[in-house]
Design an enzyme around this catalytic site. Sequence first.
Site, PDB file in Angstrom:
ATOM      1  N   LYS A   1     -22.598  53.464  35.516  1.00 34.02           N
ATOM      2  CA  LYS A   1     -21.767  53.580  36.736  1.00 34.02           C
ATOM      3  C   LYS A   1     -21.917  54.940  37.404  1.00 34.02           C
ATOM      4  O   LYS A   1     -21.873  55.053  38.633  1.00 34.02           O
ATOM      5  CB  LYS A   1     -20.296  53.349  36.386  1.00 34.02           C
ATOM      6  CG  LYS A   1     -19.994  51.922  35.980  1.00 34.02           C
ATOM      7  CD  LYS A   1     -18.480  51.698  35.903  1.00 34.02           C
ATOM      8  CE  LYS A   1     -18.142  50.262  35.569  1.00 34.02           C
ATOM      9  NZ  LYS A   1     -18.475  49.910  34.170  1.00 34.02           N
TER      10      LYS A   1
ATOM     11  N   LYS B   1     -24.629  56.832  37.452  1.00 33.07           N
ATOM     12  CA  LYS B   1     -25.890  56.817  38.207  1.00 33.07           C
ATOM     13  C   LYS B   1     -25.770  55.978  39.469  1.00 33.07           C
ATOM     14  O   LYS B   1     -26.302  56.354  40.522  1.00 33.07           O
ATOM     15  CB  LYS B   1     -27.012  56.206  37.350  1.00 33.07           C
ATOM     16  CG  LYS B   1     -27.516  57.057  36.222  1.00 33.07           C
ATOM     17  CD  LYS B   1     -28.749  56.342  35.650  1.00 33.07           C
ATOM     18  CE  LYS B   1     -29.208  56.907  34.347  1.00 33.07           C
ATOM     19  NZ  LYS B   1     -30.350  56.154  33.797  1.00 33.07           N
TER      20      LYS B   1
ATOM     21  N   GLU C   1     -34.385  46.649  26.990  1.00 34.12           N
ATOM     22  CA  GLU C   1     -34.557  47.488  25.796  1.00 34.12           C
ATOM     23  C   GLU C   1     -35.415  48.705  26.147  1.00 34.12           C
ATOM     24  O   GLU C   1     -36.511  48.553  26.698  1.00 34.12           O
ATOM     25  CB  GLU C   1     -35.214  46.688  24.666  1.00 34.12           C
ATOM     26  CG  GLU C   1     -35.030  47.384  23.341  1.00 34.12           C
ATOM     27  CD  GLU C   1     -35.912  46.813  22.225  1.00 34.12           C
ATOM     28  OE1 GLU C   1     -36.020  47.483  21.187  1.00 34.12           O
ATOM     29  OE2 GLU C   1     -36.500  45.725  22.420  1.00 34.12           O
TER      30      GLU C   1
ATOM     31  N   ASP D   1     -34.762  56.834  34.590  1.00 36.40           N
ATOM     32  CA  ASP D   1     -34.636  57.160  33.174  1.00 36.40           C
ATOM     33  C   ASP D   1     -34.526  58.671  33.083  1.00 36.40           C
ATOM     34  O   ASP D   1     -35.358  59.401  33.627  1.00 36.40           O
ATOM     35  CB  ASP D   1     -35.821  56.643  32.352  1.00 36.40           C
ATOM     36  CG  ASP D   1     -35.425  56.519  30.884  1.00 36.40           C
ATOM     37  OD1 ASP D   1     -34.494  55.737  30.594  1.00 36.40           O
ATOM     38  OD2 ASP D   1     -36.000  57.221  30.036  1.00 36.40           O
TER      39      ASP D   1
ATOM     40  N   GLY E   1     -21.650  61.724  31.513  1.00 37.87           N
ATOM     41  CA  GLY E   1     -22.570  62.172  30.456  1.00 37.87           C
ATOM     42  C   GLY E   1     -22.303  63.604  30.020  1.00 37.87           C
ATOM     43  O   GLY E   1     -21.178  63.990  29.705  1.00 37.87           O
TER      44      GLY E   1
ATOM     45  N   ASP F   1     -22.409  66.306  31.814  1.00 37.66           N
ATOM     46  CA  ASP F   1     -22.057  67.210  32.924  1.00 37.66           C
ATOM     47  C   ASP F   1     -21.026  68.290  32.568  1.00 37.66           C
ATOM     48  O   ASP F   1     -21.186  69.440  32.993  1.00 37.66           O
ATOM     49  CB  ASP F   1     -21.571  66.408  34.139  1.00 37.66           C
ATOM     50  CG  ASP F   1     -22.708  65.742  34.903  1.00 37.66           C
ATOM     51  OD1 ASP F   1     -23.872  66.094  34.645  1.00 37.66           O
ATOM     52  OD2 ASP F   1     -22.435  64.880  35.749  1.00 37.66           O
TER      53      ASP F   1
ATOM     54  N   HIS G   1     -31.309  66.951  38.985  1.00 38.28           N
ATOM     55  CA  HIS G   1     -32.599  66.335  38.639  1.00 38.28           C
ATOM     56  C   HIS G   1     -32.780  65.009  39.376  1.00 38.28           C
ATOM     57  O   HIS G   1     -33.843  64.704  39.890  1.00 38.28           O
ATOM     58  CB  HIS G   1     -32.659  66.130  37.127  1.00 38.28           C
ATOM     59  CG  HIS G   1     -31.434  65.445  36.559  1.00 38.28           C
ATOM     60  ND1 HIS G   1     -30.159  65.859  36.844  1.00 38.28           N
ATOM     61  CD2 HIS G   1     -31.294  64.361  35.753  1.00 38.28           C
ATOM     62  CE1 HIS G   1     -29.285  65.071  36.229  1.00 38.28           C
ATOM     63  NE2 HIS G   1     -29.953  64.152  35.568  1.00 38.28           N
TER      64      HIS G   1
HETATM   65  P1  ITT Z   1     -29.520  52.763  32.527  1.00 41.48           P
HETATM   66  O1  ITT Z   1     -30.630  52.701  31.521  1.00 41.48           O
HETATM   67  O2  ITT Z   1     -28.834  51.443  32.738  1.00 41.48           O
HETATM   68  O3  ITT Z   1     -29.919  53.397  33.813  1.00 41.48           O
HETATM   69  P2  ITT Z   1     -28.453  54.754  30.686  1.00 41.48           P
HETATM   70  O4  ITT Z   1     -27.183  55.565  30.661  1.00 41.48           O
HETATM   71  O5  ITT Z   1     -28.806  54.026  29.421  1.00 41.48           O
HETATM   72  O6  ITT Z   1     -28.336  53.723  31.925  1.00 41.48           O
HETATM   73  P3  ITT Z   1     -30.751  56.455  30.361  1.00 41.48           P
HETATM   74  O7  ITT Z   1     -31.306  55.623  29.286  1.00 41.48           O
HETATM   75  O8  ITT Z   1     -31.652  57.003  31.415  1.00 41.48           O
HETATM   76  O9  ITT Z   1     -29.627  55.652  31.167  1.00 41.48           O
HETATM   77  O10 ITT Z   1     -29.943  57.619  29.668  1.00 41.48           O
HETATM   78  C1  ITT Z   1     -29.692  58.784  30.339  1.00 41.48           C
HETATM   79  C2  ITT Z   1     -28.605  59.557  29.603  1.00 41.48           C
HETATM   80  O11 ITT Z   1     -28.852  60.972  29.821  1.00 41.48           O
HETATM   81  C3  ITT Z   1     -27.236  59.266  30.195  1.00 41.48           C
HETATM   82  O12 ITT Z   1     -26.588  58.185  29.556  1.00 41.48           O
HETATM   83  C4  ITT Z   1     -26.524  60.597  29.993  1.00 41.48           C
HETATM   84  O13 ITT Z   1     -26.059  60.704  28.666  1.00 41.48           O
HETATM   85  C5  ITT Z   1     -27.665  61.620  30.170  1.00 41.48           C
HETATM   86  N1  ITT Z   1     -27.737  62.003  31.595  1.00 41.48           N
HETATM   87  C6  ITT Z   1     -28.703  61.654  32.493  1.00 41.48           C
HETATM   88  N2  ITT Z   1     -28.436  62.140  33.710  1.00 41.48           N
HETATM   89  C7  ITT Z   1     -27.269  62.810  33.595  1.00 41.48           C
HETATM   90  C8  ITT Z   1     -26.460  63.508  34.499  1.00 41.48           C
HETATM   91  O14 ITT Z   1     -26.751  63.584  35.794  1.00 41.48           O
HETATM   92  N3  ITT Z   1     -25.346  64.080  34.033  1.00 41.48           N
HETATM   93  C9  ITT Z   1     -25.004  63.997  32.739  1.00 41.48           C
HETATM   94  N4  ITT Z   1     -25.700  63.336  31.813  1.00 41.48           N
HETATM   95  C10 ITT Z   1     -26.830  62.731  32.236  1.00 41.48           C
END
Ligand code: ITT
Length: 199
Positions: free
Chosen positions: A11, A13, A41, A70, A154, A156, A181
């Site tokens: 959510k 993202k 997966e 990702d 996450g 942050d 990023h």
């Molecule tokens: P989707 O695969 O459905 O997109 P996910 O949360 O599983 O969701 P990722 O596998 O890319 O996505 O994991 C990225 C993780 O990295 C995310 O769950 C956070 O823990 C961390 N992360 C990435 N971008 C971040 C951000 O902008 N701020 C804080 N933590 C971040």
Amino acid sequence: MNRLLIATNNKGKVKELQDLLKNTGIQIVTPTQINLILEVEEDGKNYAENAGKKAIAFAKASGLISLADDSGLEVDALENAPGLYSARYFPKPGATDADRRAFLLQNLKDKPRPWKAHFHATIAIAQPGGEVEFAEGNCFGEIIPTERGNDGFGYDPIFLFPELNNTMAELGMEHKNRLSHRALAVMNAMPVLERLFGV
Ligand code: ITT
């Protein structure tokens, strides 16, 4: 006009990507808006493999051009962990973002500060036929031992921009979306989107 599907179940993202793409002239849709439930997966060996796999799966399932992200947090003192495994960085299943932040701080506590770190994002844009293109972004800062701020998601609250003396969670989305990023990756992806959508 063709629509762009944001291919993520995270959510935090979704909100950021909707905001980052709002003035592009491209119509953005989310999986919820089209009733698409899809868990992919993440077994790739790098960000691009995972992002590509997610974008292609959503594009094939929806028939829409799809944008997946990702991303991960890479901490110098932990040899770039949690990195690719940032979303799964906890020994037990069912962990929360707060659990992962606490676990990271636990693993860092005996390491000398500053705990330099960066966030990485790879964006993949896939067409329903399976063609996929990529863009990347990084942003640099350090991990701090006490959480600060309520925005974002996450890691942050423990990711500080030393030059601003603000954590990513203290910035608010508008400000985060100028320097994160993910913001940089979207900026780098704009030529692909412009070509695919004619905007
Ligand atoms: P989707 O695969 O459905 O997109 P996910 O949360 O599983 O969701 P990722 O596998 O890319 O996505 O994991 C990225 C993780 O990295 C995310 O769950 C956070 O823990 C961390 N992360 C990435 N971008 C971040 C951000 O902008 N701020 C804080 N933590 C971040």
